[in-house]
Design a protein around this motif. Structure first.
Motif, PDB file in Angstrom:
ATOM      1  N   ILE A  73       1.273  -1.320  -0.318  1.00 25.79           N
ATOM      2  CA  ILE A  73      -0.242   0.011   0.081  1.00 25.79           C
ATOM      3  C   ILE A  73       1.301   1.343   0.315  1.00 25.79           C
ATOM      4  O   ILE A  73       1.816   1.542   0.425  1.00 25.79           O
ATOM      5  CB  ILE A  73      -1.074  -0.007   1.283  1.00 25.79           C
ATOM      6  CG1 ILE A  73      -2.032  -1.344   0.725  1.00 25.79           C
ATOM      7  CG2 ILE A  73      -2.065   1.530   0.932  1.00 25.79           C
ATOM      8  CD1 ILE A  73      -3.103  -1.562   2.696  1.00 25.79           C
ATOM      9  N   TRP A  74       0.847   2.488  -0.879  1.00 26.76           N
ATOM     10  CA  TRP A  74       1.158   3.352  -1.542  1.00 26.76           C
ATOM     11  C   TRP A  74       0.702   4.695  -1.096  1.00 26.76           C
ATOM     12  O   TRP A  74      -0.485   3.996  -0.963  1.00 26.76           O
ATOM     13  CB  TRP A  74       2.273   2.895  -2.094  1.00 26.76           C
ATOM     14  CG  TRP A  74       3.191   2.334  -2.577  1.00 26.76           C
ATOM     15  CD1 TRP A  74       3.509   0.759  -3.234  1.00 26.76           C
ATOM     16  CD2 TRP A  74       4.486   1.996  -2.620  1.00 26.76           C
ATOM     17  NE1 TRP A  74       4.367   0.487  -3.364  1.00 26.76           N
ATOM     18  CE2 TRP A  74       5.379   0.929  -3.104  1.00 26.76           C
ATOM     19  CE3 TRP A  74       5.400   3.058  -2.426  1.00 26.76           C
ATOM     20  CZ2 TRP A  74       6.929   1.177  -2.866  1.00 26.76           C
ATOM     21  CZ3 TRP A  74       7.071   3.191  -2.246  1.00 26.76           C
ATOM     22  CH2 TRP A  74       7.282   2.307  -3.274  1.00 26.76           C
ATOM     23  N   GLN A  75       1.404   5.475  -0.934  1.00 23.93           N
ATOM     24  CA  GLN A  75       0.697   7.251  -0.178  1.00 23.93           C
ATOM     25  C   GLN A  75       1.676   8.004  -0.792  1.00 23.93           C
ATOM     26  O   GLN A  75       2.817   8.077  -0.523  1.00 23.93           O
ATOM     27  CB  GLN A  75       0.478   6.480   1.076  1.00 23.93           C
ATOM     28  CG  GLN A  75      -0.194   8.194   1.491  1.00 23.93           C
ATOM     29  CD  GLN A  75      -1.098   8.807   2.445  1.00 23.93           C
ATOM     30  OE1 GLN A  75       0.002   8.029   3.866  1.00 23.93           O
ATOM     31  NE2 GLN A  75      -1.998   8.924   3.373  1.00 23.93           N
ATOM     32  N   LEU A  76       1.523   8.887  -1.095  1.00 22.94           N
ATOM     33  CA  LEU A  76       1.961  10.651  -1.339  1.00 22.94           C
ATOM     34  C   LEU A  76       1.944  11.318  -0.826  1.00 22.94           C
ATOM     35  O   LEU A  76       1.385  11.468  -0.225  1.00 22.94           O
ATOM     36  CB  LEU A  76       0.960  11.015  -3.573  1.00 22.94           C
ATOM     37  CG  LEU A  76       2.323  12.040  -4.065  1.00 22.94           C
ATOM     38  CD1 LEU A  76       3.046  11.552  -4.937  1.00 22.94           C
ATOM     39  CD2 LEU A  76       1.000  12.339  -4.938  1.00 22.94           C
ATOM     40  N   GLN A  77       2.965  11.580  -0.379  1.00 21.54           N
ATOM     41  CA  GLN A  77       3.743  12.541   0.847  1.00 21.54           C
ATOM     42  C   GLN A  77       4.211  13.893   0.071  1.00 21.54           C
ATOM     43  O   GLN A  77       4.630  13.823  -0.349  1.00 21.54           O
ATOM     44  CB  GLN A  77       4.110  11.505   2.436  1.00 21.54           C
ATOM     45  CG  GLN A  77       3.116  10.325   2.626  1.00 21.54           C
ATOM     46  CD  GLN A  77       4.046   9.581   3.192  1.00 21.54           C
ATOM     47  OE1 GLN A  77       5.031   9.783   3.818  1.00 21.54           O
ATOM     48  NE2 GLN A  77       3.587   8.843   4.926  1.00 21.54           N
ATOM     49  N   ASN A  78       3.870  14.696   0.930  1.00 20.93           N
ATOM     50  CA  ASN A  78       4.625  15.858   0.876  1.00 20.93           C
ATOM     51  C   ASN A  78       5.976  15.872   1.699  1.00 20.93           C
ATOM     52  O   ASN A  78       5.541  15.913   3.161  1.00 20.93           O
ATOM     53  CB  ASN A  78       3.512  17.124   1.236  1.00 20.93           C
ATOM     54  CG  ASN A  78       4.366  18.416   0.672  1.00 20.93           C
ATOM     55  OD1 ASN A  78       4.982  18.612   0.659  1.00 20.93           O
ATOM     56  ND2 ASN A  78       3.079  19.004   0.807  1.00 20.93           N
TER      57      ASN A  78
END
Length: 64
Positions: A47-52
């Motif tokens: 599971i991947w998430q785009l993070q700032n």
């Protein structure tokens, strides 16, 4: 897989035997073994998430 069916064109037979027939099929993502509900029994995924991060965006793996 269809060689194991008495009538390969019979959708009712396919539905009845799909879970047991799935154990004989391996494809690009591995063995297609299904559980009693018809879901893949073994599957590996992340599971991947785009993070700032520092005013830019990066993909981060947050789960397996």
């Amino acid at each position: 897989m269809f060689e194991q069916m008495e009538q390969p064109g019979d959708s009712a037979e396919l539905k009845e035997k799909l879970i047991s027939l799935s154990e004989m099929y391996a494809g690009a993502t591995g063995w297609m073994v299904l559980d009693e509900k018809g879901d893949r029994k073994y599957s590996l995924y992340d599971i991947w998430q785009l993070q700032n991060v520092s005013a830019s965006f990066e993909w981060s793996r947050i789960g397996e």
